[in-house]
Design an enzyme around this catalytic site. Structure first.
Site, short mmCIF file in Angstrom:
data_model
loop_
_atom_site.label_atom_id
_atom_site.label_comp_id
_atom_site.label_asym_id
_atom_site.label_seq_id
_atom_site.Cartn_x
_atom_site.Cartn_y
_atom_site.Cartn_z
N CYS A 154 -36.13 -11.23 -15.82
CA CYS A 154 -35.24 -12.42 -15.52
C CYS A 154 -34.60 -13.04 -17.01
O CYS A 154 -33.63 -13.51 -17.08
CB CYS A 154 -35.72 -13.19 -14.86
SG CYS A 154 -37.32 -13.93 -15.52
N HIS A 293 -39.39 -18.34 -14.16
CA HIS A 293 -37.98 -17.64 -13.92
C HIS A 293 -37.06 -17.92 -14.74
O HIS A 293 -36.41 -19.27 -14.95
CB HIS A 293 -37.45 -17.77 -12.47
CG HIS A 293 -36.68 -16.77 -12.04
ND1 HIS A 293 -36.69 -15.29 -12.26
CD2 HIS A 293 -35.50 -16.98 -11.51
CE1 HIS A 293 -35.54 -14.85 -11.70
NE2 HIS A 293 -34.89 -15.71 -11.25
N ASN A 313 -28.21 -16.36 -10.26
CA ASN A 313 -29.42 -15.57 -10.41
C ASN A 313 -29.35 -14.23 -10.40
O ASN A 313 -28.17 -13.78 -10.76
CB ASN A 313 -30.45 -15.85 -9.11
CG ASN A 313 -31.81 -15.99 -9.26
OD1 ASN A 313 -32.38 -15.06 -10.21
ND2 ASN A 313 -32.33 -16.27 -8.20
#
Length: 362
Positions: A154, A293, A313
């Site tokens: 991520c 994240h 995302n």
């Protein structure tokens, strides 16, 4: 024998209590969603097709079905509560327990171990006038949603998303860049491919590397072999940055100012079941500040009295609102919702076209 007044009163109270309990149970039953096994099984089979799931292990499909049912129960219970600001649904993670989800897609707590050059570029000051809403997607500075797969990369997607944004703002060209180059080649003290990393170290690598390749030239494969493809890494760098800076931490107003100028890399806590199954609306659910994240903020706005951040995302289109989440903004906490204001940073690149700068006077 005639009943005493006390016995009559007690009996009446007992009867009244039973009636009230029955009434309350009846109301509760009316709000519950009853699904039979056949209906749930059909929903599961449809979900398997939509998410291209195929289990190979003996009994694995049935084991996943039980988890799917548990998540469906959570979805039904959450969405049946009136006045929710967001909905959850059967996302691509509906066959995972929350423990499995956290183990696969989230990593150890992300901490700022590398500060950038100190700057007040986006420090909010009294008198600053900022747009009420910003959406860099509408301005052509955001590449379509990507998918990190079963790889804890991520951090690379967050950093690359911010670089793609500032490059488009300064050059007018929207180019999809290579997360895989960071996963393979940015190996050091902190960044470790699919085992996590920090966005500032990714920006540092891009600077020292002389730029970063396109996704087309160095495509993503969600693998972490620890081998940098020297041939691809030695190609002409397509996109460069001048440096990187931190947004003043724990300050949503400064983060708003930064996002008004460009997409910004942030870290959040994304470990809740509600986040795992988030579908739409403004995410106002409970979350902490154990950052696990990396994502990229591409705008902000308000709806029905709720302020929110627009976050891209890296979990593909079958999560959230086509890959995006609106996260509550302007909460009574300096860290921001899910810790969004704790570790924001952004790449810098010169030659801002005055016609494209939203806030040329600030």
């Amino acid at each position: 024998m005639a009943a005493t007044p006390i016995r009559v009163i007690v009996s009446a109270l007992v009867i009244l209590s039973v009636l009230l309990l029955s009434s309350s149970l009846g109301v509760a039953t009316e709000t519950e969603i009853e699904r039979n096994e056949t209906e749930v099984r059909l929903m599961y089979e449809q979900w398997l097709v939509e998410n291209r799931k195929n289990y190979n292990g003996l009994g694995e499909k049935e084991r996943r079905f039980k988890i799917f049912k548990d998540n469906l129960k959570f979805v039904d219970e959450h969405n049946s509560v009136p006045d929710r600001t967001f909905e959850v649904g059967l996302t691509r993670f509906a066959d995972l327990t929350n423990e499995e989800f956290r183990a696969i897609y989230l990593r150890k707590k992300m901490e700022r171990t590398k500060d950038s050059v100190k700057t007040e570029r986006y420090l909010y000051k009294e008198g600053d006038v900022l747009p009420d809403e910003v959406d860099w997607r509408a301005n052509g500075a955001v590449v379509s949603v990507k998918d990190q797969g079963n790889c804890g990369s991520c951090w690379a997607f967050s950093a690359v998303g911010a670089v793609e944004g500032i490059n488009q703002i300064t050059t007018g060209e929207l180019i999809s860049l290579s997360e895989q180059e960071l996963v393979d080649c940015d190996r050091g003290f902190v960044n470790a491919g699919c085992d996590g990393g920090i966005m500032n170290y990714a920006f540092e690598f891009i600077m020292k590397n002389g730029g970063i390749e396109t996704d087309q030239d160095y495509p993503y494969n969600a693998n972490d072999l620890g081998l940098c493809n020297a041939d691809k890494n030695n190609n002409t760098r397509v996109v460069t940055i001048d440096g990187y800076e931190d947004v003043p931490r724990d300050d949503e107003k400064s983060l708003k100012k930064a996002v008004a100028h460009q997409p910004v890399s942030v870290a959040i806590e994304a470990s809740s079941q509600a986040f795992q199954l988030y579908k739409s609306g403004v995410m106002t659910g409970t979350c902490g500040i154990s950052l696990d994240h990396g994502v990229v903020v591409v705008g902000y706005g308000s709806t029905s009295g709720e302020d929110y951040w627009i976050i891209r995302n890296s979990w593909g289109l079958n999560w959230g609102d086509s890959g995006y989440v609106k996260l509550q903004r302007n909460i009574d906490d300096p860290f921001g919702k899910c810790g969004i204001a704790m570790m924001p940073s952004y790449p810098t690149k010169s030659s801002f076209p005055s016609s494209f700068d939203l806030l040329s006077e600030i």
